[in-house]
Design a protein around this motif. Structure first.
Motif, PDB file in Angstrom:
ATOM      1  N   VAL A  68      34.346  34.105  29.338  1.00 31.32           N
ATOM      2  CA  VAL A  68      34.605  35.538  29.137  1.00 31.32           C
ATOM      3  C   VAL A  68      33.307  36.332  29.238  1.00 31.32           C
ATOM      4  N   ILE A  69      32.239  35.836  28.632  1.00 27.76           N
ATOM      5  CA  ILE A  69      30.939  36.531  28.692  1.00 27.76           C
ATOM      6  C   ILE A  69      30.463  36.659  30.143  1.00 27.76           C
ATOM      7  N   LEU A  70      30.623  35.567  30.901  1.00 32.14           N
ATOM      8  CA  LEU A  70      30.212  35.604  32.307  1.00 32.14           C
ATOM      9  C   LEU A  70      31.041  36.628  33.095  1.00 32.14           C
ATOM     10  N   LEU A  71      32.345  36.635  32.828  1.00 27.34           N
ATOM     11  CA  LEU A  71      33.221  37.555  33.566  1.00 27.34           C
ATOM     12  C   LEU A  71      32.968  39.019  33.201  1.00 27.34           C
ATOM     13  N   VAL A  72      32.681  39.283  31.934  1.00 21.57           N
ATOM     14  CA  VAL A  72      32.550  40.665  31.473  1.00 21.57           C
ATOM     15  C   VAL A  72      31.150  41.225  31.712  1.00 21.57           C
ATOM     16  N   PHE A  73      30.107  40.399  31.592  1.00 20.12           N
ATOM     17  CA  PHE A  73      28.744  40.920  31.648  1.00 20.12           C
ATOM     18  C   PHE A  73      27.941  40.490  32.879  1.00 20.12           C
ATOM     19  N   VAL A  74      28.198  39.282  33.386  1.00 27.30           N
ATOM     20  CA  VAL A  74      27.364  38.765  34.485  1.00 27.30           C
ATOM     21  C   VAL A  74      27.961  39.105  35.851  1.00 27.30           C
ATOM     22  N   VAL A  75      29.259  38.831  36.010  1.00 28.41           N
ATOM     23  CA  VAL A  75      29.909  39.063  37.306  1.00 28.41           C
ATOM     24  C   VAL A  75      29.781  40.518  37.770  1.00 28.41           C
ATOM     25  N   PRO A  76      29.913  41.538  36.884  1.00 28.27           N
ATOM     26  CA  PRO A  76      29.760  42.931  37.353  1.00 28.27           C
ATOM     27  C   PRO A  76      28.407  43.221  37.995  1.00 28.27           C
TER      28      PRO A  76
ATOM     29  N   PHE B  87      26.668  44.971  50.565  1.00 28.39           N
ATOM     30  CA  PHE B  87      26.736  44.164  51.785  1.00 28.39           C
ATOM     31  C   PHE B  87      27.623  44.825  52.837  1.00 28.39           C
ATOM     32  N   GLY B  88      28.678  45.488  52.380  1.00 27.53           N
ATOM     33  CA  GLY B  88      29.608  46.131  53.307  1.00 27.53           C
ATOM     34  C   GLY B  88      30.384  45.146  54.147  1.00 27.53           C
ATOM     35  N   ALA B  89      30.601  43.924  53.627  1.00 26.58           N
ATOM     36  CA  ALA B  89      31.344  42.892  54.377  1.00 26.58           C
ATOM     37  C   ALA B  89      32.441  42.314  53.496  1.00 26.58           C
ATOM     38  N   ASP B  90      33.409  41.666  54.147  1.00 30.13           N
ATOM     39  CA  ASP B  90      34.483  41.037  53.385  1.00 30.13           C
ATOM     40  C   ASP B  90      33.923  39.867  52.577  1.00 30.13           C
ATOM     41  N   LEU B  91      34.423  39.723  51.353  1.00 31.73           N
ATOM     42  CA  LEU B  91      33.946  38.657  50.476  1.00 31.73           C
ATOM     43  C   LEU B  91      34.842  37.430  50.614  1.00 31.73           C
ATOM     44  N   PRO B  92      34.299  36.236  50.370  1.00 29.46           N
ATOM     45  CA  PRO B  92      35.132  35.029  50.373  1.00 29.46           C
ATOM     46  C   PRO B  92      36.269  35.158  49.351  1.00 29.46           C
ATOM     47  N   ALA B  93      37.352  34.447  49.602  1.00 28.91           N
ATOM     48  CA  ALA B  93      38.541  34.559  48.748  1.00 28.91           C
ATOM     49  C   ALA B  93      38.240  34.201  47.296  1.00 28.91           C
ATOM     50  N   LEU B  94      37.442  33.146  47.097  1.00 28.43           N
ATOM     51  CA  LEU B  94      37.109  32.716  45.729  1.00 28.43           C
ATOM     52  C   LEU B  94      36.308  33.790  45.012  1.00 28.43           C
ATOM     53  N   THR B  95      35.343  34.375  45.707  1.00 29.15           N
ATOM     54  CA  THR B  95      34.520  35.435  45.102  1.00 29.15           C
ATOM     55  C   THR B  95      35.372  36.653  44.759  1.00 29.15           C
ATOM     56  N   GLN B  96      36.259  37.031  45.686  1.00 27.47           N
ATOM     57  CA  GLN B  96      37.112  38.193  45.434  1.00 27.47           C
ATOM     58  C   GLN B  96      38.042  37.949  44.241  1.00 27.47           C
ATOM     59  N   PHE B  97      38.533  36.710  44.125  1.00 26.62           N
ATOM     60  CA  PHE B  97      39.403  36.370  42.998  1.00 26.62           C
ATOM     61  C   PHE B  97      38.656  36.507  41.670  1.00 26.62           C
ATOM     62  N   VAL B  98      37.415  36.002  41.620  1.00 24.01           N
ATOM     63  CA  VAL B  98      36.613  36.080  40.391  1.00 24.01           C
ATOM     64  C   VAL B  98      36.300  37.532  40.051  1.00 24.01           C
ATOM     65  N   ILE B  99      35.988  38.346  41.070  1.00 20.30           N
ATOM     66  CA  ILE B  99      35.702  39.766  40.823  1.00 20.30           C
ATOM     67  C   ILE B  99      36.947  40.486  40.297  1.00 20.30           C
ATOM     68  N   ASN B 100      38.096  40.191  40.887  1.00 18.12           N
ATOM     69  CA  ASN B 100      39.342  40.797  40.395  1.00 18.12           C
ATOM     70  C   ASN B 100      39.629  40.378  38.944  1.00 18.12           C
ATOM     71  N   LEU B 101      39.364  39.101  38.661  1.00 18.62           N
ATOM     72  CA  LEU B 101      39.555  38.601  37.301  1.00 18.62           C
ATOM     73  C   LEU B 101      38.590  39.278  36.334  1.00 18.62           C
ATOM     74  N   SER B 102      37.357  39.493  36.789  1.00 19.09           N
ATOM     75  CA  SER B 102      36.353  40.180  35.971  1.00 19.09           C
ATOM     76  C   SER B 102      36.772  41.610  35.667  1.00 19.09           C
ATOM     77  N   GLU B 103      37.262  42.314  36.667  1.00 18.07           N
ATOM     78  CA  GLU B 103      37.708  43.698  36.459  1.00 18.07           C
ATOM     79  C   GLU B 103      38.885  43.756  35.486  1.00 18.07           C
ATOM     80  N   PHE B 104      39.774  42.769  35.617  1.00 17.43           N
ATOM     81  CA  PHE B 104      40.923  42.718  34.695  1.00 17.43           C
ATOM     82  C   PHE B 104      40.447  42.482  33.256  1.00 17.43           C
TER      83      PHE B 104
END
Length: 407
Positions: free
Chosen positions: A188-196, A205-222
């Motif tokens: 939870v700490i990693l998702l709330v404070f580190v991932v952002p 970067f202005g490029a599409d992110l890998p699926a795993l990275t996008q999933f973690v970012i979406n989870l972090s935002e949630f």
């Protein structure tokens, strides 16, 4: 109802005075006021010289008395009695040497009752929160037979073995739960404070992110948006489950039945219940307590509602003339080895000895099962931690690796 209210309003007083022999005594007593406290002391043969209300502690109340504290108290009393120290003096020595205010209050309260002419069993019976029927019955048997020190030694040994068994089972449950909770908090700490922090970098970067990275970012935002709802839901869920288990017999029975059938943990729970059943019945039998009377204490000591109810069924069958071995077999909860040992004990007239062997065997089985579980869980827990934390780290560095390969 009025009597209960009056009892609840009693105040604790400390006193100093002299007993019938002219010796100085001091202790604590509960009464509605100081006048009633003095009257009660006079009834006990104590001439009160000083009676004053005990001040309440500034921060919080007295420390909680745990079953382990009662086990230590029983051992101390057994040692004192075996050394020839008089009963009242034993209470004085143990009470003054105890660091727990709650235990001091309990010990001195029992001492006051005994000094007032009450038997030790009767004094203990006034504290049902800390001394169960087994404890009181054995003390009463010891007083009646003149073998109080022997009974105290049996009680101390029994309490020590039961507490050791409880500690083993708690160890089996606590270790994996504690590690998984820590892993959850770290995630939870990693998702709330580190991932952002990485998310801001990836946006540039202005490029599409890998699926795993996008999933973690979406989870972090949630998690950032709804962490308080998730925390509240988890807290309310845990509290609700524990509350239901404590108040609903059906829920408790469902939990205890699941605990007996759960993978790995079920084996430990079952062996622990059998060990407690055998150890308690052995202690009661050795003390000469009739089998039917002993089963109530045995039921309360098993630590599982399924075995509790089975013990009461055994009591009913034995009271109707059924042999113990047959009643135990009829429950369908005891292994054949335990039943055969009980049968041999009944036939040979050495039931307590055989029950002791059964208890020793299953206590050793619990010990071995806990050690095996710990050894099994260590690599599993490391793997879970590696997947959680390692997966987050890989997800965050995948875009950087991808960018490096493009450059």
């Amino acid at each position: 109802m009025a009597a209960k209210a009056a009892t609840a309003e009693k105040i604790e007083f400390s006193y100093e005075g002299t007993n019938r022999g002219g010796n100085k005594v001091k202790g604590e007593i509960y009464a509605l006021n100081d006048t009633l406290a003095k009257n009660e002391l006079r009834k006990q043969g104590i001439n009160p010289l000083k009676v004053k209300k005990k001040p309440k502690p500034l921060f919080g109340g007295a420390s909680k008395i745990k079953p382990a504290d009662i086990a230590i108290f029983a051992r101390q009393m057994a040692t004192m009695m075996q050394a020839g120290v008089p009963l009242v003096q034993s209470f004085e020595i143990i009470g003054q040497g105890n660091e727990s205010p709650a235990m001091q209050k309990l010990i001195f309260g029992i001492k006051n009752e005994v000094e007032g002419g009450v038997s030790l069993a009767e004094a203990l019976a006034k504290e049902p929160l800390y001394f169960d029927a087994l404890f009181i019955n054995l003390i009463n048997a010891g007083e009646q037979s003149g073998a109080l020190e022997t009974m105290l030694d049996k009680l101390a040994t029994y309490k020590e073995k039961v507490e050791a068994l409880k500690a083993k089972v708690k160890k089996a449950l606590f270790y994996p739960v504690a590690v998984l909770i820590v892993a959850f908090i770290v995630t939870v700490i990693l998702l709330v404070f580190v991932v952002p922090q990485f998310e801001d970098l990836f946006t540039s970067f202005g490029a599409d992110l890998p699926a795993l990275t996008q999933f973690v970012i979406n989870l972090s935002e949630f998690m950032q948006s709804w962490w308080y709802v998730i925390a509240g839901a988890i807290g309310a869920g845990v509290w609700g489950i524990l509350r239901l288990k404590a108040t609903s017999p059906k829920v408790q029975e469902a939990f205890d039945r699941w605990a007996l059938k759960a993978p790995v943990i079920g084996d430990i729970t079952t062996k622990s219940a059998i060990a407690r059943f055998s150890r308690t019945l052995e202690t009661m039998s050795a003390a000469g307590v009739p089998l039917v009377e002993a089963m109530d204490s045995v039921a309360g000591a098993t630590g599982n509602i399924i075995y509790h109810n089975a013990s009461l069924r055994i009591k009913d069958e034995v009271s109707q003339g059924t042999q113990l071995q047959t009643s135990v077999r009829n429950t369908g909860l005891f292994p054949n080895m335990a039943i055969q040992m009980i049968a041999i004990g009944e036939e040979a007239g050495s039931l307590d000895a055989m029950l002791g062997k059964v208890a020793d065997f299953y206590e050793a089985e619990v010990d071995n099962a806990v050690d095996a579980l710990t050894s099994l869980l260590e690599p599993i827990i490391m793997a879970v931690l590696g997947v959680l934390v390692g997966g987050l780290i890989i997800a965050m560095y995948l875009p950087i690796f991808k960018l490096g390969s493009v450059v």
